[in-house]
Design a protein around this motif. Structure first.
Motif, short mmCIF file in Angstrom:
data_model
loop_
_atom_site.label_atom_id
_atom_site.label_comp_id
_atom_site.label_asym_id
_atom_site.label_seq_id
_atom_site.Cartn_x
_atom_site.Cartn_y
_atom_site.Cartn_z
N LYS A 1 16.63 -46.55 -32.07
CA LYS A 1 17.52 -46.59 -33.25
C LYS A 1 17.05 -45.56 -34.26
O LYS A 1 15.93 -45.07 -34.18
N SER B 1 19.04 -46.84 -40.83
CA SER B 1 20.13 -47.44 -40.05
C SER B 1 20.52 -48.77 -40.64
O SER B 1 19.78 -49.38 -41.39
N THR C 1 23.44 -52.27 -36.93
CA THR C 1 23.23 -52.07 -35.49
C THR C 1 23.96 -50.82 -34.97
O THR C 1 24.17 -50.68 -33.76
N LEU C 2 24.35 -49.91 -35.87
CA LEU C 2 25.01 -48.69 -35.40
C LEU C 2 23.96 -47.73 -34.84
O LEU C 2 22.82 -47.71 -35.30
N VAL D 1 14.18 -50.28 -27.15
CA VAL D 1 15.29 -50.13 -28.09
C VAL D 1 15.09 -48.81 -28.82
O VAL D 1 13.98 -48.50 -29.26
N PRO E 1 9.64 -51.90 -28.10
CA PRO E 1 9.91 -52.72 -26.92
C PRO E 1 11.07 -53.66 -27.25
O PRO E 1 11.20 -54.09 -28.40
N TYR E 2 11.91 -53.96 -26.26
CA TYR E 2 12.98 -54.94 -26.47
C TYR E 2 12.34 -56.32 -26.43
O TYR E 2 11.75 -56.70 -25.41
N LEU E 3 12.44 -57.06 -27.53
CA LEU E 3 11.87 -58.41 -27.56
C LEU E 3 12.93 -59.40 -27.06
O LEU E 3 13.87 -59.73 -27.78
N VAL F 1 14.78 -62.56 -28.62
CA VAL F 1 15.96 -62.50 -29.47
C VAL F 1 17.16 -63.19 -28.81
O VAL F 1 18.11 -63.58 -29.47
N PRO G 1 21.74 -62.45 -30.50
CA PRO G 1 21.32 -61.10 -30.07
C PRO G 1 22.46 -60.10 -30.21
O PRO G 1 23.61 -60.42 -29.93
N MET G 2 22.14 -58.91 -30.68
CA MET G 2 23.16 -57.89 -30.94
C MET G 2 23.30 -56.90 -29.80
O MET G 2 24.38 -56.32 -29.61
N LEU G 3 22.19 -56.67 -29.06
CA LEU G 3 22.23 -55.62 -28.04
C LEU G 3 22.60 -56.23 -26.69
O LEU G 3 21.86 -56.17 -25.73
#
Ligand SMILES: Nc1ncnc2c1ncn2[C@@H]1O[C@H](COP(=O)(O)OP(=O)(O)O)[C@@H](O)[C@H]1O
Ligand SMILES: [Mg+2]
Length: 294
Positions: free
Chosen positions: A128, A132, A135-136, A126, A167-169, A172, A196-198
């Motif tokens: 970002k 921030s 989640t933009l 991820v 790392p993407y967990l 989520v 989950p947002m992504l």
């Protein structure tokens, strides 16, 4: 009694679900208040009994201006959260501090413009910005998309922003997902589960935030413990915090890790707990009313 200023932003008008609930609760407790935009030049902050930041959601676009605003207001009126807490929580580099203090956090590498990113070894990542919200400017990249991830970091750097990689967990997306623990007046109030947002198909609302899926949650003892430890690591040991939300995601072993400590303008999901809005109004009332004579 002078008014309590409840601080929002012109762009957030009508979008902050907590605001009408808080206003109703303040009215119920007889606490005089006014809803104002943080950057409205006509507001006389020195006349306020207390200034409560709630939905200054466009501060991320102008973090320096917001920091100066908070300091100027705090010089003439009590500000909650206090300005050092706002400054600390407005930049996710606090995650490195938490980790150094032994609080489990989502593993995070930071790179300021001109610095190289120390990427997670493998897997999905991820990217970002360190400053921030909503989640933009946040995206996830598969192991074969490192070039796109690098380009995302380069874009943030060109805009003068500090970038971060995690790392993407994947937990989520599981049953425990992301848990947000809301604290009011320093005490745990209630918790929510955030979907989950992504993931594909998410809608951006008013250029401010990506839409969220929220459900009530019962935090585990481990989640409560990690959240409390994260708050104790905030400036002043977390003393003087009117509101706080600590967001956690389980790692591959199911142990909660801090994703975010939101002390600036977190959604508190007051509608998700019957007593929450009144708890916040009561704490605000206690801050502005002189103690009863004995
Ligand atoms: N490392 C991660 N693993 C899984 N999901 C993530 C990760 N980082 C961010 N997300 C997703 O993106 C959302 C926004 O990220 P967050 O760090 O909370 O920043 P913001 O300040 O924008 O809320 C989270 O609610 C979560 O769904
Ligand atoms: Mg978040």
């Amino acid at each position: 009694m002078p008014d309590v200023a409840v601080v929002t932003a012109a762009v957030a008008r009508g979008l902050d679900d907590d605001l009408p609930l808080l206003e109703g609760a303040l009215r119920g407790r007889g606490v005089a208040h006014r809803v104002v935009d943080w950057d409205d030049p006509s507001v006389r902050w020195e006349e306020m009994a207390l200034v409560v930041v709630r939905s200054a959601w466009d501060y991320v676009r102008r973090p320096e201006r917001f920091r100066r605003w908070a300091e100027a207001v705090a010089a003439v009126a009590p500000l909650r959260n206090p300005p050092d807490a706002l400054r600390w929580s407005g930049d996710k580099r606090y995650l490195a501090e938490l980790e150094a203090g032994g609080v489990p956090v989502v593993p995070t590498a930071f790179a300021a413009p001109g610095e190289a990113m120390d990427w997670p070894a493998a897997g999905e990542v991820v990217v970002k910005p360190a400053v921030s919200a909503g989640t933009l400017d946040t995206a996830r990249y598969g192991p074969r998309a490192r070039e796109q991830a690098r380009a995302h970091v380069a874009r943030l750097h060109r805009a003068g922003r500090v970038a971060m990689a995690q790392p993407y967990l994947a937990a989520v997306e599981g049953a425990r997902a992301e848990t947000g623990l809301v604290f009011i007046g320093g005490r745990f109030s209630h918790a929510v589960r955030k979907g989950p947002m992504l993931v594909p198909g998410k809608r951006v609302v008013a250029d401010l935030f990506v839409e969220e899926e929220i459900a009530p949650a019962d935090p585990t003892a481990a989640e409560l413990d990690v959240a409390a430890r994260a708050l104790r690591a905030a400036p002043g040991g977390g003393a003087g915090l009117l509101y706080a939300r600590v967001d956690l995601i389980p790692d591959d072993d199911g142990a909660p890790r801090v994703l975010e400590v939101e002390l600036v303008e977190p959604s508190l999901f007051l509608g998700r707990h019957p007593a929450a809005a009144d708890r916040l109004a009561e704490t605000i009332g206690a801050l502005v009313r002189p103690a009863a004579p004995r």
